[in-house]
Enzyme design. Structure first.
Site, PDB file in Angstrom:
ATOM      1  N   LEU A   1       0.840  -1.196   0.000  1.00  0.00           N
ATOM      2  CA  LEU A   1       0.000   0.000   0.000  1.00  0.00           C
ATOM      3  C   LEU A   1       0.881   1.255   0.000  1.00  0.00           C
ATOM      4  O   LEU A   1       0.762   2.116  -0.877  1.00  0.00           O
ATOM      5  CB  LEU A   1      -0.907  -0.027   1.246  1.00  0.00           C
ATOM      6  CG  LEU A   1      -1.707   1.235   1.544  1.00  0.00           C
ATOM      7  CD1 LEU A   1      -2.682   1.532   0.413  1.00  0.00           C
ATOM      8  CD2 LEU A   1      -2.485   1.071   2.854  1.00  0.00           C
TER       9      LEU A   1
ATOM     10  N   ALA B   1       2.964   8.598  -0.120  1.00  0.00           N
ATOM     11  CA  ALA B   1       1.644   8.286   0.446  1.00  0.00           C
ATOM     12  C   ALA B   1       1.766   7.221   1.518  1.00  0.00           C
ATOM     13  O   ALA B   1       1.958   6.045   1.221  1.00  0.00           O
ATOM     14  CB  ALA B   1       0.703   7.800  -0.651  1.00  0.00           C
ATOM     15  N   GLY B   2       1.709   7.653   2.785  1.00  0.00           N
ATOM     16  CA  GLY B   2       1.748   6.716   3.901  1.00  0.00           C
ATOM     17  C   GLY B   2       0.406   6.735   4.596  1.00  0.00           C
ATOM     18  O   GLY B   2      -0.514   5.981   4.251  1.00  0.00           O
TER      19      GLY B   2
ATOM     20  N   HIS C   1      17.574  -2.584  33.953  1.00  0.00           N
ATOM     21  CA  HIS C   1      18.819  -3.317  33.675  1.00  0.00           C
ATOM     22  C   HIS C   1      20.063  -2.433  33.800  1.00  0.00           C
ATOM     23  O   HIS C   1      21.188  -2.949  33.693  1.00  0.00           O
ATOM     24  CB  HIS C   1      18.786  -3.904  32.259  1.00  0.00           C
ATOM     25  CG  HIS C   1      17.996  -5.164  32.118  1.00  0.00           C
ATOM     26  ND1 HIS C   1      16.622  -5.193  32.104  1.00  0.00           N
ATOM     27  CD2 HIS C   1      18.381  -6.464  31.978  1.00  0.00           C
ATOM     28  CE1 HIS C   1      16.205  -6.440  31.950  1.00  0.00           C
ATOM     29  NE2 HIS C   1      17.246  -7.233  31.881  1.00  0.00           N
TER      30      HIS C   1
ATOM     31  N   GLU D   1       1.194  -0.133  10.332  1.00  0.00           N
ATOM     32  CA  GLU D   1      -0.262  -0.428  10.268  1.00  0.00           C
ATOM     33  C   GLU D   1      -1.100   0.760  10.724  1.00  0.00           C
ATOM     34  O   GLU D   1      -2.113   0.597  11.412  1.00  0.00           O
ATOM     35  CB  GLU D   1      -0.613  -1.661  11.103  1.00  0.00           C
ATOM     36  CG  GLU D   1       0.249  -2.854  10.772  1.00  0.00           C
ATOM     37  CD  GLU D   1      -0.454  -3.965  10.030  1.00  0.00           C
ATOM     38  OE1 GLU D   1      -1.666  -3.855   9.803  1.00  0.00           O
ATOM     39  OE2 GLU D   1       0.233  -4.921   9.669  1.00  0.00           O
TER      40      GLU D   1
ATOM     41  N   THR E   1      -0.153   4.926  11.886  1.00  0.00           N
ATOM     42  CA  THR E   1       0.560   5.513  13.026  1.00  0.00           C
ATOM     43  C   THR E   1      -0.421   5.755  14.184  1.00  0.00           C
ATOM     44  O   THR E   1      -1.642   5.718  13.994  1.00  0.00           O
ATOM     45  CB  THR E   1       1.177   6.869  12.635  1.00  0.00           C
ATOM     46  OG1 THR E   1       0.115   7.776  12.351  1.00  0.00           O
ATOM     47  CG2 THR E   1       2.110   6.750  11.446  1.00  0.00           C
TER      48      THR E   1
HETATM   49  C1  LIG Z   1       9.178  -1.738   9.340  1.00  0.00           C
HETATM   50  C2  LIG Z   1       8.010  -1.274   8.534  1.00  0.00           C
HETATM   51  C3  LIG Z   1       7.282  -2.203   7.794  1.00  0.00           C
HETATM   52  C4  LIG Z   1       6.228  -1.776   6.981  1.00  0.00           C
HETATM   53  N1  LIG Z   1       5.548  -2.708   6.220  1.00  0.00           N
HETATM   54  C5  LIG Z   1       4.596  -2.277   5.346  1.00  0.00           C
HETATM   55  C6  LIG Z   1       3.958  -3.197   4.463  1.00  0.00           C
HETATM   56  O1  LIG Z   1       4.214  -4.398   4.488  1.00  0.00           O
HETATM   57  N2  LIG Z   1       3.048  -2.713   3.570  1.00  0.00           N
HETATM   58  C7  LIG Z   1       2.732  -1.388   3.502  1.00  0.00           C
HETATM   59  O2  LIG Z   1       1.912  -1.016   2.661  1.00  0.00           O
HETATM   60  N3  LIG Z   1       3.312  -0.490   4.353  1.00  0.00           N
HETATM   61  C8  LIG Z   1       4.233  -0.905   5.256  1.00  0.00           C
HETATM   62  N4  LIG Z   1       4.838  -0.005   6.106  1.00  0.00           N
HETATM   63  C9  LIG Z   1       4.493   1.403   6.002  1.00  0.00           C
HETATM   64  C10 LIG Z   1       3.707   1.937   7.195  1.00  0.00           C
HETATM   65  O3  LIG Z   1       2.402   1.463   7.158  1.00  0.00           O
HETATM   66  C11 LIG Z   1       3.814   3.460   7.123  1.00  0.00           C
HETATM   67  O4  LIG Z   1       5.149   3.788   7.486  1.00  0.00           O
HETATM   68  C12 LIG Z   1       2.824   4.166   8.006  1.00  0.00           C
HETATM   69  O5  LIG Z   1       1.515   3.978   7.545  1.00  0.00           O
HETATM   70  C13 LIG Z   1       3.114   5.685   8.069  1.00  0.00           C
HETATM   71  O6  LIG Z   1       3.303   6.238   6.820  1.00  0.00           O
HETATM   72  P1  LIG Z   1       4.593   7.160   6.561  1.00  0.00           P
HETATM   73  O7  LIG Z   1       5.763   6.407   7.030  1.00  0.00           O
HETATM   74  O8  LIG Z   1       4.574   7.582   5.137  1.00  0.00           O
HETATM   75  O9  LIG Z   1       4.410   8.401   7.496  1.00  0.00           O
HETATM   76  P2  LIG Z   1       3.538   9.720   7.199  1.00  0.00           P
HETATM   77  O10 LIG Z   1       2.166   9.340   6.793  1.00  0.00           O
HETATM   78  O11 LIG Z   1       4.301  10.611   6.302  1.00  0.00           O
HETATM   79  O12 LIG Z   1       3.472  10.366   8.636  1.00  0.00           O
HETATM   80  C14 LIG Z   1       4.529  11.140   9.198  1.00  0.00           C
HETATM   81  C15 LIG Z   1       4.028  11.682  10.531  1.00  0.00           C
HETATM   82  O13 LIG Z   1       2.897  12.553  10.319  1.00  0.00           O
HETATM   83  C16 LIG Z   1       1.796  12.091  11.064  1.00  0.00           C
HETATM   84  N5  LIG Z   1       0.552  12.370  10.344  1.00  0.00           N
HETATM   85  C17 LIG Z   1       0.251  12.084   9.072  1.00  0.00           C
HETATM   86  N6  LIG Z   1      -0.990  12.452   8.777  1.00  0.00           N
HETATM   87  C18 LIG Z   1      -1.512  12.997   9.908  1.00  0.00           C
HETATM   88  C19 LIG Z   1      -2.782  13.569  10.259  1.00  0.00           C
HETATM   89  N7  LIG Z   1      -3.786  13.612   9.390  1.00  0.00           N
HETATM   90  N8  LIG Z   1      -2.950  14.024  11.515  1.00  0.00           N
HETATM   91  C20 LIG Z   1      -1.947  13.938  12.425  1.00  0.00           C
HETATM   92  N9  LIG Z   1      -0.728  13.417  12.147  1.00  0.00           N
HETATM   93  C21 LIG Z   1      -0.525  12.940  10.915  1.00  0.00           C
HETATM   94  C22 LIG Z   1       2.021  10.603  11.246  1.00  0.00           C
HETATM   95  O14 LIG Z   1       1.283  10.090  12.349  1.00  0.00           O
HETATM   96  C23 LIG Z   1       3.530  10.569  11.459  1.00  0.00           C
HETATM   97  O15 LIG Z   1       3.824  10.883  12.801  1.00  0.00           O
HETATM   98  C24 LIG Z   1       5.877  -0.413   6.940  1.00  0.00           C
HETATM   99  C25 LIG Z   1       6.603   0.509   7.708  1.00  0.00           C
HETATM  100  C26 LIG Z   1       7.654   0.100   8.480  1.00  0.00           C
HETATM  101  C27 LIG Z   1       8.430   1.131   9.256  1.00  0.00           C
END
Ligand SMILES: Cc1cc2nc3c(=O)[nH]c(=O)nc-3n(C[C@H](O)[C@H](O)[C@H](O)COP(=O)(O)OP(=O)(O)OC[C@H]3O[C@@H](n4cnc5c(N)ncnc54)[C@H](O)[C@@H]3O)c2cc1C
Length: 382
Positions: free
Chosen positions: A125, A130-131, A341, A366, A368
């Site tokens: 995804l 786009a997170g 510890h 999954e 934040t």
């Molecule tokens: C080890 C690991 C494994 C992963 N595995 C997968 C996977 O298998 N498949 C997959 O699709 N994804 C995966 N992910 C991605 C994960 O789901 C995303 O990292 C997560 O959804 C956050 O997206 P971003 O990292 O782009 O952060 P962003 O969306 O850019 O967020 C950055 C910060 O802004 C905050 N923020 C964003 N929007 C808002 C809002 N509207 N209001 C308040 N705060 C906000 C967030 O909470 C965060 O603190 C993985 C991530 C990691 C680290």
């Protein structure tokens, strides 16, 4: 209200606990050092039926309850978080889109090998741009004769780049609906498809043995029968699988909190300062008492979300609450356990330090914790 596990759920938990004690915990430090997903361990888990827990027997799975899955997670996550993370990503988001959206033919072809533990599932995804805002994805699927042409990039995708990975289920934009809103659909991209490539394994603060990579789609042709569900409106379907993923991360978090608590309690009872075990100092006792209380609260919130899903009741709100609460507790428990510890806990030779590193991602993956707040507030009608 009965909070006990059924005989089958208790037997599953014991199976997971025995496997973890023999095959995971003794080798966890090595897996961490090697920074490699030990697929031989996942295959062994597959042989025990652990890779298809949430898939019905009809499709090669064990068809256990969500409560049973959480019980198994408590055992596996207690031994090592990386392997438990890879396992849970496979069992939930890696497999469930196929179960929820696939036709019988698609389930036979792709879900059965995942459920039987012959292949590893992945869910694509997130993208570089786009997170949290999943609707902002840019990967496009254009309709062509006999299928679809995919172009784009995914980021942080777990389980797609191992020697056991079958490929990935990805979400892509397919166009716009009558009102000009983007439409989305899910596609299966098999590992050897032309134009589909993977970046190098990314290096995290924790979850060192989890295989997480960028994925690239350059004019990737997938036939029509690789489309899962409808060619429009796939976003909602895809996102629904995340609700189960949240129960899973809540359980993983609870298992981490319990693991570091157990390490800290043991250490506090044996480490002596000022002539007594440090567990006799009230400041340490209060930390332990607080943690034990928090962990118990997280455990039952997580089981409550799982039980709601099993009863066919709405569970998204409680799943988000459980994920939010348990991931915060995991971070707090890991910090306090390292504190208990002392200097030894700070060193990477200690088991507790690995769990400390693993804890942070639980409030990011999954959805934040900020997004969990939004989900809960929306459910409250705000
Ligand atoms: C080890 C690991 C494994 C992963 N595995 C997968 C996977 O298998 N498949 C997959 O699709 N994804 C995966 N992910 C991605 C994960 O789901 C995303 O990292 C997560 O959804 C956050 O997206 P971003 O990292 O782009 O952060 P962003 O969306 O850019 O967020 C950055 C910060 O802004 C905050 N923020 C964003 N929007 C808002 C809002 N509207 N209001 C308040 N705060 C906000 C967030 O909470 C965060 O603190 C993985 C991530 C990691 C680290």
């Amino acid at each position: 209200m009965d909070f006990s596990l059924t005989d089958d759920e208790a037997a599953l938990q014991q199976l997971a606990r025995d496997f973890a004690a023999k095959e995971i915990r003794p080798h966890a430090a090595r897996y961490w050092e090697e920074e490699r997903c030990p697929t031989e361990v996942l295959r062994a888990m597959g042989n025990l039926g652990l890779l298809g827990l949430l898939v019905p027997e009809e499709w090669g799975g064990a068809g256990v309850s969500t409560v049973g899955f959480v019980a198994a997670m408590e055992a596996l996550g207690h031994a090592d978080q990386s392997i438990a993370a890879a396992w849970q990503a496979h069992v939930t988001i890696g497999s469930l889109p196929l179960l929820l959206m696939g036709t019988d033919e698609q389930k036979e072809r792709w879900l059965r090998p995942l459920a039987e533990g012959r292949a590893l599932g992945a869910f694509g995804l997130t993208e570089p741009g786009a997170g949290s805002d999943a609707a902002a994805i840019k990967t496009r699927a254009a309709k062509v004769d006999g299928g679809w042409l995919l172009n784009g990039q995914k980021a942080f995708i777990s389980n797609a780049g191992t020697d056991m990975s079958f490929g990935v289920t990805v979400l892509a934009r397919t166009g716009e609906d009558d009102r000009g809103r983007p439409s989305f659909a899910s596609f299966v991209v098999e590992r050897d498809t032309a134009g589909y490539t993977q970046g190098a394994k990314m290096r995290g603060i924790g979850w060192r043995a989890l295989d997480t990579r960028e994925l690239f789609f350059d004019d990737v042709f997938v036939p029509d029968d690789h489309l899962l569900g409808s060619s429009a409106g796939g976003l909602g379907q895809f996102l629904r699988t995340l609700d189960v993923g949240r129960i899973s991360i809540a359980a993983l978090s609870t298992s981490l909190a319990q693991a570091v608590f157990d390490l800290a309690l043991d250490y506090a009872k044996t480490r002596e300062q000022f002539g007594v075990p440090i567990s006799k100092h009230q400041a340490i006792q209060f930390k332990l008492a607080d943690l034990a209380t928090e962990i118990e609260a997280c455990r039952w919130l997580t089981y409550r979300a799982a039980a709601l899903r099993d009863a066919g009741e709405p569970f998204a709100k409680v799943a988000a609450m459980a994920k939010l609460r348990a991931s915060k507790t995991a971070m707090h428990a890991a910090t306090e356990a390292v504190q208990i510890h002392g200097g030894y806990g700070y060193m990477m030779e200690s088991e507790v330090s690995r769990f400390f590193c693993d804890a942070k991602v639980l409030s990011i993956g999954e959805g934040t914790n900020e997004i969990q707040h939004l989900v809960i507030a929306r459910e409250l009608g705000c």
